[in-house]
Design an enzyme around this catalytic site. Sequence first.
Site, mmCIF file in Angstrom:
data_model
loop_
_atom_site.group_PDB
_atom_site.id
_atom_site.type_symbol
_atom_site.label_atom_id
_atom_site.label_comp_id
_atom_site.label_asym_id
_atom_site.label_seq_id
_atom_site.Cartn_x
_atom_site.Cartn_y
_atom_site.Cartn_z
ATOM 1 N N LYS A 109 -4.806 15.414 -35.488
ATOM 2 C CA LYS A 109 -6.038 15.017 -36.173
ATOM 3 C C LYS A 109 -7.208 15.795 -35.590
ATOM 4 C CE LYS A 109 -4.260 11.536 -38.583
ATOM 5 N NZ LYS A 109 -2.916 12.048 -38.719
ATOM 6 N N SER B 15 -1.541 14.819 -43.703
ATOM 7 C CA SER B 15 -2.845 14.265 -43.329
ATOM 8 C C SER B 15 -3.870 15.317 -42.930
ATOM 9 C CB SER B 15 -2.689 13.245 -42.194
ATOM 10 O OG SER B 15 -2.359 13.887 -40.978
#
Length: 145
Positions: free
Chosen positions: A103, A66
């Site tokens: 993230k 990701s």
Amino acid sequence: MKTSPTIAAIYGFNRQTELKSPLFAGEVSAGFPSPADDYVDSRLDLNDFLVKHPAATFFVRVAGDSMIGAGIHHGDILVVDRSLEPVSGKVVIAVVNGELTVKRLQQENGLVRLVAENPDYPPIELTEETAGEIWGVVTSVIHSL
């Protein structure tokens, strides 16, 4: 919203020994080659280079893709500093609904989001329904070429 875990393992910082490797005085050219300075200027301990706050530092191993756009790959080790302020734009380690994830933190107009660096993954909005906590700020990534 259920998230896929992106952290495979967590490691604490334990500096029982020093590993000092040669640090050459000259820089390595990434463009045209230059004459080599072939002497050692000093010794470099990677702990000193990568860990600024030992008591607040831990390491995590990444699982998944990701954050590929940020240069973070599956299997990489991230250096995470809990003493740094998690500000918008920084890559962070967060706990979302009981699962660890890495993230990019995005804060604007009172909205807090965790944004992947891969278009295949949607942003995670931290709301009252989405329990989330920032654990630390990623300061370095270690991976093989």
